[in-house]
Enzyme design. Structure first.
Site, PDB file in Angstrom:
ATOM      1  CE1 TYR A 277     -23.358 -26.870  15.307  1.00 14.70           C
ATOM      2  CE2 TYR A 277     -23.632 -26.452  13.027  1.00 14.70           C
ATOM      3  CZ  TYR A 277     -22.934 -26.342  14.065  1.00 14.70           C
ATOM      4  OH  TYR A 277     -22.214 -25.303  14.178  1.00 14.70           O
TER       5      TYR A 277
ATOM      6  CD  GLU B 154     -22.151 -24.708  17.733  1.00 22.36           C
ATOM      7  OE1 GLU B 154     -21.133 -24.886  16.709  1.00 22.36           O
ATOM      8  OE2 GLU B 154     -21.758 -24.775  18.829  1.00 22.36           O
TER       9      GLU B 154
END
Length: 439
Positions: free
Chosen positions: A133, A221
Site C-alpha cells: 500500500y 492512493e
C-alpha cells in the site's frame, strides 16, 4: 467547499472534491512515470473487443468505469455480471461488455438505484506475488502532505490501521523541500523492500508525490502496489512492479489551475440536482431526511443541520447560496431543493452579511409563484435589509412561516415536516396558511 460530516448525520456526500474514473487515474500515473498494466477504455462492445485483441493476451479484465467502490462485488441490473470480470478472448469481452455498457451497476456504495456505466476499461490481468500500500494525502495531523505505506496491500487499509497500527508507516513531507531521496528510501524500507525492488519503490514514491503536488491532489492512493508474477503473456517480465489500482481526489478550489483535469468530470455519475446547482455556482449536498435547507455559508449549514437533528428532524439536503447569489440563482436554488421528492418542508436560514436578505426574499417569492409549492416553507432571515425582506414576503401573501428565533424556526420546520409526512402516509391533502398554529 469542504464540510466535515457530523457524527449524528447520515451523509451521502459531504466532502465535495473531484473524483475521476480508474482509466483517468491510470493515465495520470503512467504519464508521471508510475508503472501500470497495459490498458484502454472503450464505450462500445466492439471497441472493447478491439482493445482486448490489441492487448495480445488471454489474461483480460473488464472494469466498469463507475465512480463507486465495491464494483467487483456488485452486479448490473437484470444480469449476474459484476463490475469487474475476467475473460480469455476478444469475443468473450465483447459479449460481456453488452451487459455492462449503458447498464446500471449496483454496489454497496451506490445503493439500490445504482449508477450508469458508460465505458469499460480493458486491461491485462496481473498475478501479484506481493501486494503493498502506498498513498500521498493531505493530513492535518502532519500539517501538510504525508506518505502512507504498509506491507499489507490489496485490503481495506482502515481495517489494518485499526487492528495493527504499527503496520502503517508515515513519512511527513515538508512542502518547501519536497520529498527528499532519504525519505524516498525510507518509503521502500518501511515496505521491507531490497535491491531493485527498493529502487523502483523509491522512484515511484517520488513520482507519486510530484504528481500529487502538480495536480493539486488531496489523495493519491495506490492499493495495491504489487510485484506481479508473469501470467501466460510472453511480453511481460517474470516479476514487475505495477500500480494495480489507484484512487484519486483533487481539490475543487484548484479548478481554475487544473482546467484540463476538471474537464474530465463525469456529470453522469453525479446527482442531477448537484449538476444543476453547479451551473448557478451553488453548492448542493444530498442527505437522507425530509427537510430541505437553504443557507449561506458552511458554518451556518452545519449549525442548521445540527439544530434540526436536535429537534428530532432529519435534513433532506442543503443548498448554500454563498454571498454573491442573485434573485435568479436563489430562485433556481429553490427549484432544486423542492425537486427532491423526499422534501416535506423547506427551512430557509440566512444571515445577511454580504448576501442581502431582500435578494433571498425575492428569490423565494419568484420561486413560490413559479412552482406553486404545496409544502410549507419556514424562513428565518437576519442581517442586511432584513426588515425590507420580511415586508416583501408579507406583501406577497405567500404560504411562508416567518420565524425570527433560530431554535423556534428549526422546531417549526420539524413539526411541519412531520405533519406533512403523516398526511402523506394517510393519503390526506392539507390546506394551511402561514398563520396556522403549529402544535
Amino acid at each position: 467547499m469542504i464540510l466535515l460530516a457530523h457524527k449524528s448525520l447520515t451523509v451521502k456526500q459531504v466532502v465535495r472534491n473531484l473524483d475521476v474514473h480508474e482509466h483517468v487515474a491510470y493515465t495520470l500515473l503512467k504519464e508521471a512515470g508510475v508503472p501500470t498494466p497495459p490498458f484502454g477504455v472503450a464505450k462500445t462492445p466492439d471497441e472493447v473487443a478491439k482493445l482486448a485483441k490489441n492487448l495480445g493476451t488471454k489474461d483480460l479484465v473488464l472494469k466498469a468505469q463507475v465512480l463507486a467502490g465495491g464494483r467487483g462485488k456488485g452486479h448490473f441490473k437484470g444480469s449476474d455480471v459484476g463490475g469487474v470480470v475476467m475473460c480469455d478472448t476478444p469475443e468473450q469481452a465483447r459479449e460481456l461488455a453488452k451487459s455492462m455498457i449503458g447498464k446500471v451497476l449496483v454496489t454497496k456504495q451506490t445503493g439500490p438505484d445504482g449508477k450508469i456505466c458508460n465505458s469499460v476499461m480493458v486491461t491485462t490481468r496481473m498475478f501479484p506475488r506481493e501486494e503493498y500500500y502506498m498513498a500521498v494525502m493531505l493530513e492535518q495531523a502532519f500539517d501538510g502532505p504525508v506518505i502512507i505505506v504498509s506491507k499489507h496491500g490489496g485490503v481495506n487499509i482502515e481495517e489494518i490501521a485499526a487492528e495493527n497500527p504499527d503496520a502503517i508507516g508515515y513519512i511527513p513531507v515538508d512542502v518547501k523541500k519536497g520529498l527528499t531521496s532519504e525519505q524516498a528510501k525510507d518509503v521502500a524500507d518501511k515496505l521491507g523492500l531490497t535491491g531493485s525492488a527498493k529502487e523502483i519503490a523509491s522512484i515511484v514514491a517520488c513520482n507519486l508525490y510530484e504528481l500529487f503536488m502538480e495536480k493539486d491532489a488531496l489523495l493519491l492512493e495506490i492499493n495495491p502496489f504489487a510485484q506481479d508474477v508473469c501470467g501466460e503473456s510472453t511480453h511481460r517480465l517474470a516479476v514487475t512492479d505495477y500500480a494495480l489500482d489507484c484512487k484519486c481526489k483533487f481539490d475543487d478550489s484548484a479548478e481554475y489551475r487544473q482546467k484540463e483535469l476538471f474537464a474530465l468530470k463525469d456529470l453522469t455519475q453525479m446527482d442531477p440536482k448537484e449538476v444543476e446547482a453547479d451551473k448557478y455556482n451553488l453548492n448542493y449536498i444530498a442527505l437522507d431526511g425530509n427537510i430541505g435547507c437553504m443557507v449561506n455559508g458552511a458554518g451556518l449549514a452545519m449549525a442548521t443541520m445540527d439544530i434540526i437533528k436536535l429537534y428530532g428532524g432529519v435534513p433532506a439536503n442543503f443548498l448554500d447560496v454563498g454571498g454573491t447569489a442573485t434573485v435568479e440563482t436563489v430562485t433556481e436554488g429553490f427549484k432544486i431543493l423542492s425537486s427532491d421528492p423526499k422534501v416535506e418542508a423547506i427551512f430557509v436560514n440566512i444571515f445577511g452579511g454580504i448576501m442581502r436578505c431582500d435578494i433571498i426574499a425575492q428569490g423565494i417569492i419568484d420561486a413560490s409563484k413559479q412552482l406553486k409549492l404545496n409544502i410549507p416553507v419556514i424562513v428565518r432571515l437576519q442581517g442586511t435589509n432584513v426588515n425590507k425582506a420580511k415586508q416583501m414576503i408579507l406583501d406577497a401573501k405567500l404560504k411562508v412561516f416567518s420565524v425570527d428565533e433560530f431554535a423556534k424556526a428549526a422546531e417549526t420546520s420539524v413539526k411541519l415536516a412531520l405533519m406533512m409526512n403523516l398526511a402523506k402516509s394517510l393519503d390526506l391533502d392539507i390546506a394551511y396558511t402561514a398563520k396556522s398554529p403549529v402544535t
